[in-house]
Scaffold this active site. Sequence first.
Site: not given
Length: 265
Positions: A7, A161
């Site tokens: 990420k 996230d």
Amino acid sequence: MKYLVIKCGGSVLDNLPRTFYEDIVKMNNSGEWVPVIVHGGGPIINQLLKNLNVETTFVNGLRVTNHEVLDIVEMVLSGMVNKQVVRNITEVDGKAIGVSGVDGSLLKAKPSSDAKALGFVGEVVEVNQDMIEGIVNQGYIPVISPIGVDAGGQRYNINGDIAASAIAKALEANLCFISDIPGILVEKDGVKTKLDKVTKQIIEEMIDNQTIYGGMIPKVKAAIDGLVHNIPEVGIINGFEKNSLLDYTNGKAVGTKIVLEEVIA
């Protein structure tokens, strides 16, 4: 072969060095780890909203999203940012395909539990794992923008996230958050030090006492949710440190490792 969901937040994407993308390509070519990139784009979204005089607010680190904001969020994430990441990989002789969570209903979504306050902010209810595996099996690195869609075609802005955690859960992958700091930092006697390992309980205490705040809240909550749902490991590492990503995949002690509870041998 193991999946690693990476990420990359919007705050670091503009400045990540060429070596970071080279390491992703090296990882992909090794055959041991398969990278899947999920990205954000907050700062660019903020700037465009400001330029267009569109007001934006946040609740617990999540952007309040109405129809107008949603159009801009999708344009930035699925258009500008997604293709920039693909180009960055191509420039270092890698192969990548950029997709949105809307494509092929990759990220099936529903309204957030706090939809009244947040608007069109979504939660992932299902990940189209076959689509990701199809991209990987063709030799490409998937690059995913976190826009979700429901059965009726309604789009949702999904925190990057949270999307990354959902994808990692579906793939039973390790999850790595890329930051511009070496991990979770705590201040003691005026000096900031990195936590090498932190448990669910400690993270909850740090949220309560506001050591962890703002955009870090959904990050660590997504990490804990992933661990509860069988993600093997979650790490936060500095993408600007040379070889940090490769060091992580090689088991070296980099960044902050987030665990459910301390294992006492």
